[in-house]
Design an enzyme around this catalytic site. Structure first.
Site, PDB file in Angstrom:
ATOM      1  N   ASP A  74     -10.108  14.184   0.467  1.00  7.98           N
ATOM      2  CA  ASP A  74     -11.204  13.521  -0.256  1.00  7.98           C
ATOM      3  C   ASP A  74     -12.416  13.283   0.640  1.00  7.98           C
ATOM      4  OD1 ASP A  74      -9.776  13.359  -2.619  1.00  7.98           O
ATOM      5  OD2 ASP A  74      -9.123  11.284  -2.301  1.00  7.98           O
TER       6      ASP A  74
ATOM      7  N   ARG B  42      -9.410  -3.570   4.146  1.00 10.34           N
ATOM      8  CA  ARG B  42     -10.675  -3.166   3.525  1.00 10.34           C
ATOM      9  C   ARG B  42     -11.884  -3.977   3.971  1.00 10.34           C
ATOM     10  NH1 ARG B  42      -8.270   1.272   3.544  1.00 10.34           N
ATOM     11  NH2 ARG B  42      -7.515   2.134   1.580  1.00 10.34           N
TER      12      ARG B  42
ATOM     13  N   ASP C 186      -9.415  -0.688  -4.149  1.00 11.70           N
ATOM     14  CA  ASP C 186     -10.109  -0.529  -2.877  1.00 11.70           C
ATOM     15  C   ASP C 186     -11.619  -0.386  -3.038  1.00 11.70           C
ATOM     16  OD1 ASP C 186      -7.903  -0.867  -1.243  1.00 11.70           O
ATOM     17  OD2 ASP C 186      -7.325   1.239  -1.397  1.00 11.70           O
TER      18      ASP C 186
ATOM     19  N   SER D 119       0.040   9.522  -2.754  1.00 11.02           N
ATOM     20  CA  SER D 119      -1.122   8.991  -2.072  1.00 11.02           C
ATOM     21  C   SER D 119      -0.633   7.857  -1.187  1.00 11.02           C
ATOM     22  CB  SER D 119      -2.123   8.470  -3.109  1.00 11.02           C
ATOM     23  OG  SER D 119      -2.971   7.524  -2.510  1.00 11.02           O
TER      24      SER D 119
HETATM   25  N1  ARG Z   1      -2.000  -1.073  -4.475  1.00  8.11           N
HETATM   26  C1  ARG Z   1      -2.311  -1.426  -3.119  1.00  8.11           C
HETATM   27  C2  ARG Z   1      -3.580  -2.245  -3.084  1.00  8.11           C
HETATM   28  O1  ARG Z   1      -4.341  -2.229  -3.983  1.00  8.11           O
HETATM   29  C3  ARG Z   1      -2.436  -0.219  -2.202  1.00  8.11           C
HETATM   30  C4  ARG Z   1      -3.537   0.730  -2.557  1.00  8.11           C
HETATM   31  C5  ARG Z   1      -3.621   1.943  -1.677  1.00  8.11           C
HETATM   32  N2  ARG Z   1      -2.475   2.750  -1.882  1.00  8.11           N
HETATM   33  C6  ARG Z   1      -2.410   4.080  -1.750  1.00  8.11           C
HETATM   34  N3  ARG Z   1      -1.280   4.622  -1.915  1.00  8.11           N
HETATM   35  N4  ARG Z   1      -3.444   4.774  -1.463  1.00  8.11           N
HETATM   36  O2  ARG Z   1      -3.803  -2.950  -2.130  1.00  8.11           O
END
Ligand code: ARG
Length: 413
Positions: A14, A94, A123, A175
């Protein structure tokens, strides 16, 4: 002169495609920023790939210490666990990444920052809200949310067309995101909440079935809520978390299967591997049970939930957070001591705790000799404690036509 955009660059497909897309669509120079929050990757190779794709500049920042000191430890002290399950590893990283994006944007004179989040997840919210708080004048570009490349195949095709080297990771339907506090896995077969997660998704934890037959005991020492030692050996937070990840992972500890509520309204099934977080959160909570009063524990549980929600919901840079953090900090003054845990085939059980500031009083608790509790005084206590109950029963409940238990009374035949 073209503008500059600082992109949070992971090295994956990405964000690799995003380097090229941003340069083209924004007519901008792209500065790729790769941040190490404990995700083991070849950072130098990632940096070189960014330049190869066409980034004007590529930076790597080791933010592990910042992540431990300003994000992981505060979240541990708060006992922040989202919906009782998720220790918030991804969510915690983040705001830190957002802060570093803004710092680099300032240093480089950029007018925008960019990330590779989709428009369906949490995110994007965390990045956009954090950047908005720290630097309201900076624009946020989110190519994956905007571009017309709908599938992974579209992206690969775009990459091939533009001579973008495709990351040599083996094609995975999942992912993933990882940092020092945990690993998140979603998509693929996991989107069927009925399906047991296949063993192949795990990278940090051994299957409990294959974990050693002998339990491993660990002792975690805390000072004012901060873990400072492992098995009696004083360690810095970063080393302690890393070692614990290995030890607990070896015993299959820290696998979490969570069907969670995303901020954007979607329920989502996510698997987490959090060996160190699972052990440290359990140990910390056990020590709090020894050193905090009942009232403090009740209030702290409420604050922990609010704290977890604000982390999950991208509200790190808020006064609300500062207020809760001040409360949490105050509660940790006496959370000092050692907790002993047994790690065994996927389980993590607290088996002992000790503290120089313990509120546990043997001579009050014991049923053996040495008992200092005055059992006769209990009579007067109960007399007063039960007073309003007796008054209400007399005045209202006993006289009810349906009997003293009201609707709980067994139905009359
Ligand atoms: N659901 C989790 C969050 O919102 C992790 C998100 C990222 N997960 C991923 N497999 N890319 O904090």
């Amino acid at each position: 002169m073209p503008g500059k955009v600082v992109l949070a660059y992971s090295g994956g497909l990405d964000t690799s495609v995003a380097i090229r897309w941003i340069a083209e669509h924004e007519q901008a120079e792209v500065i790729a920023l790769t941040i190490n929050v404990g995700n083991q990757r070849d950072l130098e190779a990632i940096r070189e790939r960014a330049l190869q794709i066409g980034a004007a500049k590529a930076l790597v920042v080791d933010a592990r210490q910042l992540f431990v000191d300003h994000f992981i430890i505060p979240a541990l002290k708060a006992g922040a666990v989202y919906e009782g399950q998720y220790p918030l590893a991804t969510a915690l990283s983040r705001p830190l990444i957002a802060k570093l994006l803004v710092d680099v944007a300032r240093a480089e004179g950029a007018t925008a920052v960019a990330h590779g989040c989709t428009g369906k997840g949490n995110d994007q919210v965390r990045f956009d809200v954090s950047v908005g708080a720290l630097a309201p004048d900076l624009r946020v570009v989110a190519p994956v949310r905007e571009w017309e490349l709908k599938t992974r195949e579209d992206e690969i095709e775009y990459a091939q067309r533009h001579g973008i080297p495709i990351p040599v990771t083996k094609a995975s339907p999942y992912s993933t995101d990882e940092n020092l506090w945990g690993r998140s896995i979603e998509a693929g077969i996991l989107e069927d909440p009925w399906q047991e997660p296949p063993e192949e998704i795990y990278a940090w934890t051994r299957s409990p079935r294959e974990a050693p037959d002998t339990p491993r005991y660990v002792e975690i020492g805390f000072e004012q809520g901060v873990p400072v030692s492992l098995d009696g050996q004083r360690l810095d937070g970063l080393t302690l978390i890393s070692e614990l990840t290995e030890i607990a992972g070896e015993h299959g500890v820290g696998r979490i299967d969570h069907l969670e509520n995303r901020l954007v309204g979607i329920k989502s099934r996510e698997i987490y591997e959090t060996p160190a977080a699972t052990v440290l959160l359990a140990a910390h909570a056990a020590l709090e049970h020894m050193t905090l009063s009942k009232d403090q524990l009740r209030m702290k549980a409420l604050v922990a939930q609010a704290y977890a929600d604000l982390i999950y919901n991208g509200l790190w840079f808020t006064a609300h957070h500062q207020d809760l953090a001040a409360y949490v900090h105050s509660t940790q003054r006496h959370v000092t001591g050692t907790v002993r845990l047994r790690l065994y085939k996927g389980t993590c059980a607290v088996v002992g705790r000790t503290s120089p500031e313990s509120l546990y009083d043997y001579s009050l608790a014991t049923y053996d000799k040495g008992d200092r509790f005055d059992q006769r005084a209990a009579v007067g206590f109960i007399q007063i404690w039960g007073l309003p109950v007796r008054v209400q029963a007399q005045a209202q409940l006993l006289a009810q036509p349906e009997g003293p238990l009201g609707f709980l009374e067994a139905p009359k035949q």
